[in-house]
Design an enzyme around this catalytic site. Structure first.
Site, PDB file in Angstrom:
ATOM      1  N   GLY A 142       0.825  -1.205   0.000  1.00  0.00           N
ATOM      2  CA  GLY A 142       0.000   0.000   0.000  1.00  0.00           C
ATOM      3  C   GLY A 142       0.853   1.245   0.000  1.00  0.00           C
ATOM      4  O   GLY A 142       0.466   2.286   0.535  1.00  0.00           O
ATOM      5  N   SER A 168       1.467   3.314  -2.216  1.00  0.00           N
ATOM      6  CA  SER A 168       0.995   4.426  -3.039  1.00  0.00           C
ATOM      7  C   SER A 168       0.089   5.374  -2.264  1.00  0.00           C
ATOM      8  O   SER A 168      -0.242   6.457  -2.743  1.00  0.00           O
ATOM      9  CB  SER A 168       0.244   3.888  -4.260  1.00  0.00           C
ATOM     10  OG  SER A 168      -0.854   3.083  -3.857  1.00  0.00           O
ATOM     11  N   ASP A 210      -1.515  -7.946  -6.623  1.00  0.00           N
ATOM     12  CA  ASP A 210      -2.727  -7.977  -5.799  1.00  0.00           C
ATOM     13  C   ASP A 210      -2.467  -8.864  -4.593  1.00  0.00           C
ATOM     14  O   ASP A 210      -2.349 -10.081  -4.727  1.00  0.00           O
ATOM     15  CB  ASP A 210      -3.881  -8.515  -6.641  1.00  0.00           C
ATOM     16  CG  ASP A 210      -5.195  -8.602  -5.859  1.00  0.00           C
ATOM     17  OD1 ASP A 210      -5.210  -8.267  -4.656  1.00  0.00           O
ATOM     18  OD2 ASP A 210      -6.205  -9.013  -6.464  1.00  0.00           O
ATOM     19  N   SER A 231      -5.250   0.473  12.999  1.00  0.00           N
ATOM     20  CA  SER A 231      -6.052   1.701  13.039  1.00  0.00           C
ATOM     21  C   SER A 231      -6.650   1.870  14.425  1.00  0.00           C
ATOM     22  O   SER A 231      -6.902   0.883  15.137  1.00  0.00           O
ATOM     23  CB  SER A 231      -7.172   1.625  12.004  1.00  0.00           C
ATOM     24  OG  SER A 231      -8.134   2.642  12.212  1.00  0.00           O
ATOM     25  N   TYR A 245     -13.693  -3.403   8.908  1.00  0.00           N
ATOM     26  CA  TYR A 245     -12.334  -2.837   8.961  1.00  0.00           C
ATOM     27  C   TYR A 245     -11.724  -3.040  10.347  1.00  0.00           C
ATOM     28  O   TYR A 245     -10.555  -3.434  10.475  1.00  0.00           O
ATOM     29  CB  TYR A 245     -12.408  -1.351   8.614  1.00  0.00           C
ATOM     30  CG  TYR A 245     -11.087  -0.647   8.528  1.00  0.00           C
ATOM     31  CD1 TYR A 245     -10.200  -0.910   7.483  1.00  0.00           C
ATOM     32  CD2 TYR A 245     -10.722   0.310   9.473  1.00  0.00           C
ATOM     33  CE1 TYR A 245      -8.985  -0.246   7.384  1.00  0.00           C
ATOM     34  CE2 TYR A 245      -9.513   0.978   9.377  1.00  0.00           C
ATOM     35  CZ  TYR A 245      -8.647   0.697   8.336  1.00  0.00           C
ATOM     36  OH  TYR A 245      -7.451   1.364   8.249  1.00  0.00           O
ATOM     37  N   ALA A 267     -12.480  -5.348  12.534  1.00  0.00           N
ATOM     38  CA  ALA A 267     -12.202  -6.771  12.725  1.00  0.00           C
ATOM     39  C   ALA A 267     -10.929  -7.176  11.990  1.00  0.00           C
ATOM     40  O   ALA A 267     -10.092  -7.912  12.531  1.00  0.00           O
ATOM     41  CB  ALA A 267     -13.379  -7.606  12.221  1.00  0.00           C
ATOM     42  N   LYS A 293      -8.335  -5.277  11.055  1.00  0.00           N
ATOM     43  CA  LYS A 293      -7.145  -4.691  11.662  1.00  0.00           C
ATOM     44  C   LYS A 293      -6.888  -5.256  13.056  1.00  0.00           C
ATOM     45  O   LYS A 293      -5.730  -5.454  13.449  1.00  0.00           O
ATOM     46  CB  LYS A 293      -7.270  -3.163  11.710  1.00  0.00           C
ATOM     47  CG  LYS A 293      -7.237  -2.495  10.343  1.00  0.00           C
ATOM     48  CD  LYS A 293      -5.930  -2.778   9.605  1.00  0.00           C
ATOM     49  CE  LYS A 293      -5.759  -1.923   8.369  1.00  0.00           C
ATOM     50  NZ  LYS A 293      -4.491  -2.205   7.655  1.00  0.00           N
TER      51      LYS A 293
END
Length: 239
Positions: A8, A10, A59, A137, A150, A152, A154
């Protein structure tokens, strides 16, 4: 020169991490899937500053494609620094969440973590030095409406981090999680107006991507050799 992979890379935080690791003297692979042009800009900026970087594109939810891409990188030697930063949002309150929203978010953040990390471990262990930093997060620490998927995904990284840290500690490899709060980016500007940030964050401001990157770069350094299995929040006092 150690080699570092930032998934990630980018994105706003990923790009800042890539720049910080390059500034620390590492060769950085800036990973992207859908934003290869942005990753190329970040890599070019690193090189303009005298650093060493290149773009890799695959991917992370495709285990076969990821394995093939990593095998090519490993031909040049082990990757000793890995930052698992890739993640996506697909928000909805759970009563209205579609199964594919749940599955896709879990797939990127959690299955992607396994697909990228597992193939790199044995080459890393043979060097008896390594740093793995997983980016979580504040949503996984506190919960957040509309982000059960999200949070769950993380939060799953927190358990994986502690377990993997135990497995690798005797070989000089540390594994930690960094959990950012509200970080300034084009994406968060529309979601979190200043009055909302003032209410949510005790420090009454958004964090800067570079502040997260500096923490990650420290954890990836020799100075952090006795820190492993930890969840470190950087959120202005939110949690």
């Amino acid at each position: 020169m150690s080699r570092a992979l930032v998934t990630g890379g980018s994105g706003t935080i990923g790009g800042a991490i890539a720049r910080a690791l390059a500034a620390a003297g590492h060769h950085v692979y800036v990973h992207a899937h859908g934003q290869a042009d942005r990753a190329a800009e970040i890599a070019a900026g690193i090189k303009d500053q005298g650093g060493s970087a290149e773009v890799v594109r695959f991917d992370i939810t495709d285990a076969a494609q990821t394995g093939q891409a990593l095998a090519q990188l490993l031909e040049a030697g082990p990757i000793q620094i890995l930052v698992n930063n890739a993640g996506i949002h697909d928000d909805a309150v759970m009563p209205g969440m579609r199964q594919e929203q749940w599955a896709r978010v879990i797939d990127v953040s959690l299955n992607g973590f396994f697909n990228v990390t597992q193939p790199l471990l044995l080459p890393m262990l043979r060097t008896r030095w390594g740093r793995i930093v997983n980016i979580s997060s504040v949503a996984a620490v506190m919960g957040n409406r509309g982000q059960a998927n999200y949070a769950a995904a993380k939060a799953g990284l927190h358990g994986a981090t502690r377990s993997l840290a135990l497995e690798l500690a005797s070989r000089g490899v540390t594994v930690n999680t960094v959990a950012p709060g509200i970080i300034a980016s084009p994406a968060t500007e529309g979601i979190f107006p200043k009055e909302t940030i003032t209410k949510l964050v005790p420090m009454q401001r958004a964090g800067q991507p570079e502040e997260v990157a500096d923490l990650v770069a420290f954890l990836a350094s020799d100075r952090a050799s006795y820190i492993s299995g930890q969840l470190i929040s950087i959120n202005g006092g939110m949690a």
